[in-house]
Design a protein around this motif. Sequence first.
Motif, short mmCIF file in Angstrom:
data_model
loop_
_atom_site.label_atom_id
_atom_site.label_comp_id
_atom_site.label_asym_id
_atom_site.label_seq_id
_atom_site.Cartn_x
_atom_site.Cartn_y
_atom_site.Cartn_z
N ARG A 1 61.28 61.10 72.15
CA ARG A 1 60.72 62.06 70.95
C ARG A 1 61.60 61.39 69.76
N TYR A 2 62.83 60.97 70.00
CA TYR A 2 63.58 60.36 69.20
C TYR A 2 62.96 59.38 68.08
N HIS A 3 62.05 58.44 68.74
CA HIS A 3 61.59 57.67 68.13
C HIS A 3 60.17 57.81 67.74
N ALA A 4 59.79 58.93 67.85
CA ALA A 4 58.57 59.33 67.35
C ALA A 4 58.18 59.82 66.09
N TYR A 5 57.10 59.40 65.59
CA TYR A 5 56.80 59.65 63.97
C TYR A 5 56.11 61.05 63.87
N PRO A 6 56.05 61.83 62.79
CA PRO A 6 55.57 63.07 62.79
C PRO A 6 54.22 63.12 63.32
N TYR B 1 51.56 46.49 55.46
CA TYR B 1 51.44 47.87 55.48
C TYR B 1 51.72 48.24 56.81
N THR B 2 51.56 47.64 57.75
CA THR B 2 51.93 48.07 59.26
C THR B 2 53.28 47.99 59.36
N LEU B 3 53.73 47.13 58.74
CA LEU B 3 55.61 47.21 58.78
C LEU B 3 55.92 48.44 58.12
N ILE B 4 55.40 49.05 57.16
CA ILE B 4 55.84 49.96 56.32
C ILE B 4 55.60 51.31 56.97
N ASP B 5 54.30 51.48 57.38
CA ASP B 5 53.83 52.84 57.59
C ASP B 5 53.25 52.67 59.10
N PRO B 6 53.77 53.41 59.99
CA PRO B 6 53.49 53.44 61.27
C PRO B 6 51.93 53.98 61.87
N ARG B 7 51.68 54.65 60.65
CA ARG B 7 50.20 55.25 60.82
C ARG B 7 48.99 54.17 60.66
N VAL B 8 49.32 53.12 60.01
CA VAL B 8 48.32 52.18 59.89
C VAL B 8 48.81 51.08 61.18
N ARG B 9 47.34 50.86 61.63
CA ARG B 9 47.27 49.89 62.65
C ARG B 9 46.12 48.78 62.23
N LEU B 10 46.57 47.63 62.55
CA LEU B 10 45.82 46.53 61.93
C LEU B 10 44.50 46.47 62.68
N GLY B 11 44.47 46.89 63.98
CA GLY B 11 43.13 46.83 64.62
C GLY B 11 41.81 47.80 64.01
N ASP B 12 42.26 48.85 63.57
CA ASP B 12 41.54 49.90 63.11
C ASP B 12 40.48 49.42 61.92
N ASN C 1 59.32 63.42 56.72
CA ASN C 1 59.02 62.16 56.26
C ASN C 1 58.00 61.58 57.15
N PRO C 2 56.85 61.13 56.72
CA PRO C 2 55.73 60.74 57.75
C PRO C 2 56.07 59.26 58.15
N ILE C 3 57.00 58.40 57.72
CA ILE C 3 57.11 57.04 57.97
C ILE C 3 58.62 56.79 58.62
N ARG C 4 59.15 57.77 58.71
CA ARG C 4 60.58 57.66 59.46
C ARG C 4 60.57 58.43 60.80
N ALA D 1 61.69 58.76 49.35
CA ALA D 1 60.66 58.75 48.24
C ALA D 1 59.88 57.27 48.08
N PHE D 2 60.88 56.29 47.80
CA PHE D 2 60.55 54.88 47.58
C PHE D 2 59.58 54.19 48.65
N ARG D 3 60.26 54.38 49.80
CA ARG D 3 59.47 53.81 50.86
C ARG D 3 58.11 54.29 50.93
N ASN D 4 58.14 55.59 50.85
CA ASN D 4 56.49 56.09 50.88
C ASN D 4 55.98 55.71 49.75
N ALA D 5 56.42 55.45 48.55
CA ALA D 5 55.64 55.10 47.35
C ALA D 5 55.29 53.80 47.34
N LEU D 6 56.04 52.80 48.31
CA LEU D 6 55.50 51.32 48.52
C LEU D 6 53.98 51.17 48.64
N LEU D 7 53.52 52.02 49.54
CA LEU D 7 52.06 51.41 49.87
C LEU D 7 51.23 51.33 48.70
#
Lengths: 342, 543
Positions: free
Chosen positions: B150-155, A331-342, B107-110, A258-264
């Motif tokens: 795939r172990y390292h992949a995010y959802p 952000y990029t460190l916490i959330d893999p979905r965020v990329r700096l270039g975009d 979990n989207p970020i793990r 929970a907390f890591r996701n709430a950090l953003l």
Amino acid sequence: MQLTQRLGAIGYRLLQAVPVVFGIIVITFMLTRALPGDPAVYFAGPAADERSIAEIRAQLGLDRPLPVQFWSYLSDLVRGDLGTSISTGQPVTHELMTRLPASLELTLVALLFSVLIAVPLGVLAATRPDTWIDHLCRFIVTAGVSLPTFFTGLLLVYVFYFLLGWAPPPMGRLDILYLSPERVTGFYLIDALIAGEYATWRSAAAHLVLPALTLGLFTLAPIARMTRAAMLQVLASDFIRTARSAGLNRRKILLSYAFRNALLPVITTLGMVFSFALGANVLVEKVFAWPGIGSYAVEALVVSDYAAVQGFVLAMALLFVTLNLVIDLTYTLIDPRVRLGD
Amino acid sequence: MTAATPLLAIHDLTVEFATRRGTVRAIEQVSLSVARGETLGVVGESGSGKSVSAYSVLRILDRAGRIAQGSIEFSGMRLDQANERILLDIRGREISMIFQNPRAALNPIRPVGRQIEDVLLQHTRAGRSNARNEAIKALQAVRIADPEQRYHAYPFELSGGMCQRVVIAMALACRPQLLIADEPTTGLDVTTQKAVMELVVELSRERRMAAILITHDLGLAAAYCDRIVVMEQGRVVETAPVKTLFQAPQHPYTQRLLRSTPRLDSQIRDLLPEPHSAPVFPPHGAPLLEVRDLVREFPVHGQTQTVRAVDGISFTVHQGESLGLVGESGCGKSTTSAMLMRLLDVSSGHIVFKGENIAAVPAARFAHHPLRGKLQMVFQDPTDSLNPRWTAEHSIADPLVRLSDLSRRQRRLRVQELAERVGLPSNLLSRFPHQLSGGQKARVGIARAIALDPDLVVLDEPTAALDVSVQAVVLNLLADLRADLGISYLFITHDLNVVRLICDRVMVMQAGTILEQGPTEQVLSHPQHAYTRTLLDAIPHPP
């Protein structure tokens, strides 16, 4: 490969900031000149006549056409020269270098204090809605935003300095007995440690407590609120349900999931709070006679001290560009979905 | 199968939720049991209490929910009375659960491998040293190719089907005795659904695991379960072995549910509870919409070449005809409909609508084109496609306000007429979307689409989010509208059973191209293309 990519993205972002900073330079230049008030009149003093004012105006270069003035300002700027303040007679660069760290030190310590209180408070309130801790959180948040900083500041001074005598007098960053430590970073707490002057460090720390507390109580509210809201939202999401159904323990669910996701959103708020705290702590600086950048800017603005105001705005602009970049990097460190270039 | 002591026995379970308007009973006196090695289907429509029953077993109800009465016994242990410490050991180790919408369930970020590790470590099925290997083994067990990678992949880097495999890997990592699957394949493509269900069945057989499959899809339950429990409004109305249930349904609700589930041989009127005469469609007229060599390319991030989402498709819709467009997610259906509706510019090709090439009109300016009103759309999600702050009347009147010159009074009358046309009681017109049921919202969406007397309506999965009984009514409404008003449909769906009921012709699309098209009957009973056969085979059928 990842590192070069990241560095490239950072470079690109810094490049993007160039037009913004240039725009700010132009606008502050125009705005300071559009403001009512004539620095030549101020500088000449109350007894001056027309002729001496004109003389001073020519001396300051203010009689030249605006584009010429702007050009000479720019070419000075490129050389790192922000001009000289007409009210203090000091180079603006020097003033900013001493005053900005004072403000930053105060703001950072205040933020650290409020984060240490607000984040756990918000998390606890979210995990135990409608219990006493939630009500306490709500009370502190409401009190924090509704009490003006100069009031809390004065109240703290009255109680801790005047009544109890625990705090040092609210007169700047150090006792008069101490010399400021040799300048390395401009942060007294750090410089005193580097110089090994522990008594100075103690004095600097003691002087920081009340102003930092005052500012911290004010910045605590938005952070606690956002933490609580973000945690509540994350705790209601599907993947928390999955984690619960998989039998993960409460600690793991709260911290890793929970907390890591709430950090953003919390970090976004932190960035915003930092910006407005830095600009808005004029009142705190006034109450505690803190030699910061906020009071400097206000004084400069009152007397149309062009160089000082322009220098201040430029310094703030650069600071915010850096701050936003730091937040985006976090952000990029916490959330893999965020990329700096975009 | 029905051994003396079942693995899980729920007896007279009642669950209450504390809401602002007092206590609400979500389920009432529910009793069901699962034996070791058995697969039980729990079938019902939304609000029937299927999921609440499952959550009560694991005691993961919301804070507001509470078990008011009854007992839950698992392997001789009373779960309804167990404390949190015991429950932590049960969850994920003895009883596991998989969910609808697998991507959101992770979990989207793990990294997914780490999430499996978390479960293994929690239940001490692995230590720090071998957790990673065990997690990779778990990924292997659910047939994920390249598990080390795939172990390292995010959802977000995985497809929906892959995410569901990861959720299954997590659920089965500790070899539980019971797996509860809550709508595990809703929202997945039929072929993915088949793969996921077969994986679940195979793994549970291999491990002699009991399973509960919660679903709204009778066909799915029939294909994979031994026994079925039918729930309606928080109560169990019928429990029977699959065969018995389908051959001789006892309860009227089961009968109704069976009726409204489309089958291979059903006609559209068969879905309704009361008999109706079949709709009579006017004969097809001249070509209304002609699409020629339509292409849409998208740039790929960081690459020079582009990807062709729609790759040179051609088809024709005649006046009064209903054409189906079938394909799985990512095949280009939505891009096609966005181009037809002129929301998206074409890369090349023609869209000739009523004799005019509307592909030549830029998407940004089509809103003011005279043909705009003749082309309308009904969207997939009836909730998300309505403005939450507008009343039903406001939503239906919106196209009239923008594209017609009716007076305020005339608009009111027209909205009344449209509401009547789509069977929406006129007292509901003043309600907001959240005050309407799914079916009612679907009617509002349809009324809005036909408000301007369009010639062509693009229907993008209009019934995918609806319960079967509501779907039955909406499909019949669409058939009536076509029969009475002579509108043409382009019906986009992934559900071949629905196509069978409502389309004259059908096209099968894959990877941006149309593989085959022809009369519905012919394509569905004598498919020419292997992919069409795969799609047809993947649909679970009620016996």
